[in-house]
Write a protein that holds these residues in place. Structure first.
Motif, PDB file in Angstrom:
ATOM      1  N   LEU A 119     -15.745   1.067   7.934  1.00 54.18           N
ATOM      2  CA  LEU A 119     -16.143  -0.288   7.571  1.00 54.18           C
ATOM      3  C   LEU A 119     -16.417  -0.431   6.084  1.00 54.18           C
ATOM      4  O   LEU A 119     -16.270  -1.516   5.519  1.00 54.18           O
ATOM      5  CB  LEU A 119     -17.358  -0.704   8.395  1.00 54.18           C
ATOM      6  N   GLU A 120     -16.810   0.678   5.426  1.00 49.17           N
ATOM      7  CA  GLU A 120     -17.000   0.596   3.980  1.00 49.17           C
ATOM      8  C   GLU A 120     -15.668   0.371   3.276  1.00 49.17           C
ATOM      9  O   GLU A 120     -15.621  -0.257   2.202  1.00 49.17           O
ATOM     10  CB  GLU A 120     -17.697   1.844   3.438  1.00 49.17           C
ATOM     11  N   ASP A 121     -14.557   0.865   3.858  1.00 47.90           N
ATOM     12  CA  ASP A 121     -13.236   0.592   3.302  1.00 47.90           C
ATOM     13  C   ASP A 121     -12.916  -0.898   3.383  1.00 47.90           C
ATOM     14  O   ASP A 121     -12.411  -1.502   2.429  1.00 47.90           O
ATOM     15  CB  ASP A 121     -12.159   1.372   4.057  1.00 47.90           C
ATOM     16  N   ALA A 122     -13.202  -1.488   4.545  1.00 49.44           N
ATOM     17  CA  ALA A 122     -12.944  -2.918   4.727  1.00 49.44           C
ATOM     18  C   ALA A 122     -13.806  -3.751   3.787  1.00 49.44           C
ATOM     19  O   ALA A 122     -13.341  -4.747   3.212  1.00 49.44           O
ATOM     20  CB  ALA A 122     -13.211  -3.318   6.176  1.00 49.44           C
ATOM     21  N   GLU A 123     -15.051  -3.336   3.607  1.00 50.67           N
ATOM     22  CA  GLU A 123     -15.936  -4.075   2.706  1.00 50.67           C
ATOM     23  C   GLU A 123     -15.441  -3.994   1.267  1.00 50.67           C
ATOM     24  O   GLU A 123     -15.542  -4.952   0.494  1.00 50.67           O
ATOM     25  CB  GLU A 123     -17.357  -3.527   2.813  1.00 50.67           C
ATOM     26  N   TYR A 124     -14.893  -2.864   0.893  1.00 53.28           N
ATOM     27  CA  TYR A 124     -14.391  -2.655  -0.464  1.00 53.28           C
ATOM     28  C   TYR A 124     -13.113  -3.456  -0.722  1.00 53.28           C
ATOM     29  O   TYR A 124     -12.914  -3.984  -1.823  1.00 53.28           O
ATOM     30  CB  TYR A 124     -14.135  -1.162  -0.675  1.00 53.28           C
ATOM     31  N   LEU A 136      -5.462  -2.208  -3.756  1.00 55.49           N
ATOM     32  CA  LEU A 136      -5.904  -3.327  -4.593  1.00 55.49           C
ATOM     33  C   LEU A 136      -4.861  -3.664  -5.661  1.00 55.49           C
ATOM     34  O   LEU A 136      -4.636  -4.839  -5.968  1.00 55.49           O
ATOM     35  CB  LEU A 136      -7.246  -3.002  -5.247  1.00 55.49           C
ATOM     36  N   ASP A 137      -4.219  -2.633  -6.222  1.00 52.30           N
ATOM     37  CA  ASP A 137      -3.154  -2.868  -7.193  1.00 52.30           C
ATOM     38  C   ASP A 137      -1.977  -3.599  -6.547  1.00 52.30           C
ATOM     39  O   ASP A 137      -1.353  -4.478  -7.162  1.00 52.30           O
ATOM     40  CB  ASP A 137      -2.676  -1.541  -7.792  1.00 52.30           C
ATOM     41  N   LEU A 138      -1.670  -3.229  -5.297  1.00 54.38           N
ATOM     42  CA  LEU A 138      -0.596  -3.912  -4.576  1.00 54.38           C
ATOM     43  C   LEU A 138      -0.935  -5.390  -4.389  1.00 54.38           C
ATOM     44  O   LEU A 138      -0.077  -6.263  -4.547  1.00 54.38           O
ATOM     45  CB  LEU A 138      -0.365  -3.250  -3.217  1.00 54.38           C
ATOM     46  N   LYS A 139      -2.182  -5.656  -4.053  1.00 53.72           N
ATOM     47  CA  LYS A 139      -2.615  -7.047  -3.904  1.00 53.72           C
ATOM     48  C   LYS A 139      -2.447  -7.807  -5.211  1.00 53.72           C
ATOM     49  O   LYS A 139      -1.958  -8.944  -5.225  1.00 53.72           O
ATOM     50  CB  LYS A 139      -4.068  -7.092  -3.448  1.00 53.72           C
ATOM     51  N   LYS A 140      -2.837  -7.182  -6.330  1.00 49.73           N
ATOM     52  CA  LYS A 140      -2.716  -7.836  -7.635  1.00 49.73           C
ATOM     53  C   LYS A 140      -1.265  -8.161  -7.966  1.00 49.73           C
ATOM     54  O   LYS A 140      -0.989  -9.111  -8.710  1.00 49.73           O
ATOM     55  CB  LYS A 140      -3.315  -6.948  -8.720  1.00 49.73           C
ATOM     56  N   SER A 141      -0.350  -7.366  -7.428  1.00 47.80           N
ATOM     57  CA  SER A 141       1.076  -7.608  -7.679  1.00 47.80           C
ATOM     58  C   SER A 141       1.666  -8.642  -6.725  1.00 47.80           C
ATOM     59  O   SER A 141       2.869  -8.909  -6.763  1.00 47.80           O
ATOM     60  CB  SER A 141       1.856  -6.296  -7.570  1.00 47.80           C
ATOM     61  N   VAL A 178      -6.493   5.856  -2.998  1.00 50.55           N
ATOM     62  CA  VAL A 178      -5.636   5.125  -2.058  1.00 50.55           C
ATOM     63  C   VAL A 178      -6.102   3.678  -1.953  1.00 50.55           C
ATOM     64  O   VAL A 178      -5.291   2.741  -2.010  1.00 50.55           O
ATOM     65  CB  VAL A 178      -5.655   5.809  -0.675  1.00 50.55           C
ATOM     66  N   LEU A 179      -7.401   3.472  -1.808  1.00 47.46           N
ATOM     67  CA  LEU A 179      -7.922   2.109  -1.706  1.00 47.46           C
ATOM     68  C   LEU A 179      -7.628   1.312  -2.971  1.00 47.46           C
ATOM     69  O   LEU A 179      -7.254   0.133  -2.900  1.00 47.46           O
ATOM     70  CB  LEU A 179      -9.424   2.151  -1.431  1.00 47.46           C
ATOM     71  N   ASP A 180      -7.789   1.952  -4.115  1.00 46.36           N
ATOM     72  CA  ASP A 180      -7.492   1.263  -5.377  1.00 46.36           C
ATOM     73  C   ASP A 180      -6.008   0.936  -5.499  1.00 46.36           C
ATOM     74  O   ASP A 180      -5.633  -0.087  -6.106  1.00 46.36           O
ATOM     75  CB  ASP A 180      -7.953   2.111  -6.565  1.00 46.36           C
TER      76      ASP A 180
END
Length: 318
Positions: free
Chosen positions: A197-202, A181-186, A176-178
């Motif tokens: 907080l580890e999700d936010a850091e990632y 990130l793919d959405l951001k790349k698009s 889900v997190l990845d």
């Protein structure tokens, strides 16, 4: 990321006209970034999201999404955003596949576009074996996956997500997190709230922390961590607890934070701004007959920074 897509200026939101759940906050979110909006329970995170997504009216202040006023043009704004909230809103009598198709039809997508997107999301979220299962019979984790997948059926420019990985197993959580990130790349922009907080850091490019309705920090993640670049977190475990050690460690100016574990006597977690000096202290303790069972030194994490901001220092680790 010069173009802001969310502009919040001096926003106040009150449910009773007396107390403010959101108390005069201002910030911007820029196109193509993942903006982490963090804070403890009751800090005002969900109220802020509900306001930005036009569900709540602000008591005062200005909010614009893509330069559109949320009070004057809410329908235009809604056509440009996606929202994944904590509370479930699935059609429990429909199966996984039907839930996804229904959402596609509600957004006026063409049937062949819906079909292709449904297949992509079912595979991405590991829902293949559940595709004909009614949502009512899914586990809480699979319901959460379906709710996230459903929102990704339609096109949006900003995605608001509130605690998206709650209830997910580690493998699907990473997927889900990845996907975000793919959405951001698009080119998508993501407004991301979480207690993980580890999700936010990632994920996040910038971190904003809200507490008691006020923003207490708003910084790019790299600059925030740079402020703590000389700090290290040291975990040490001695064979037995020393009643005087906690106060002893607190007495050094290069020790910023000391916590002990209630469930593991002899375990200490220290934040130090001078690891070399601290290790000299550890060596002196060993010479005094303290038996060391565990030692771990690592960079300060976003979670450590978060706890430092909220003052959870010099106490017990739960």
């Amino acid at each position: 990321m010069e173009d802001s897509v969310i502009d919040v200026e001096d926003l106040y939101v009150s449910y009773d006209g007396k107390n403010y759940a959101v108390n005069g906050i201002s910030f911007k979110v820029f196109k193509g970034e993942i903006f982490g909006f963090l804070g403890p329970n009751g800090a005002g995170k969900t109220t802020t999201i509900r306001t930005l997504t036009t569900v709540l009216r602000p008591t005062s202040g200005k909010v614009k999404i893509f330069s559109l006023n949320i009070l004057k043009e809410p329908l235009k704004i809604k056509s440009k955003i996606g929202v994944i909230l904590q509370s479930s809103s699935l059609e429990l009598s429909l199966n996984v596949e039907q839930n996804l198709y229904l959402y596609g039809f509600l957004w006026n997508k063409k049937r062949n576009e819906i079909r292709d997107k449904v297949e992509e999301l079912i595979e991405k979220f590991g829902l293949e074996e559940y595709r004909k299962m009614p949502a009512s019979e899914l586990s809480l984790g699979n319901r959460r996956k379906l709710q996230i997948a459903r929102e990704l059926i339609h096109d949006f420019e900003i995605l608001f997500v509130d605690e998206p990985t709650t209830g997910l197993d580690p493998v699907i959580r990473k997927k889900v997190l990845d996907y975000f990130l793919d959405l951001k790349k698009s080119g998508k922009t993501i407004f991301f709230t979480t207690h993980q907080l580890e999700d936010a850091e990632y994920l996040c490019d910038r971190i904003s922390i809200i507490n008691k309705g006020k923003i207490v920090l708003n910084e790019r993640k790299e600059l925030l961590k740079a402020k703590y670049k000389n700090r290290r977190k040291v975990e040490i475990l001695f064979s037995k607890e020393n009643e005087n050690l906690l106060n002893y460690l607190k007495g050094f100016d290069f020790v910023e934070n000391v916590k002990t574990s209630m469930g593991n006597n002899g375990f200490y977690e220290i934040i130090t701004n001078d690891p070399t000096k601290f290790m000299n202290i550890v060596n002196s303790l060993l010479k005094e007959g303290n038996e060391l069972l565990w030692l771990n030194i690592q960079d300060v994490t976003l979670e450590d920074i978060y706890l430092d901001i909220f003052g959870e220092k010099n106490g017990k680790i739960n």
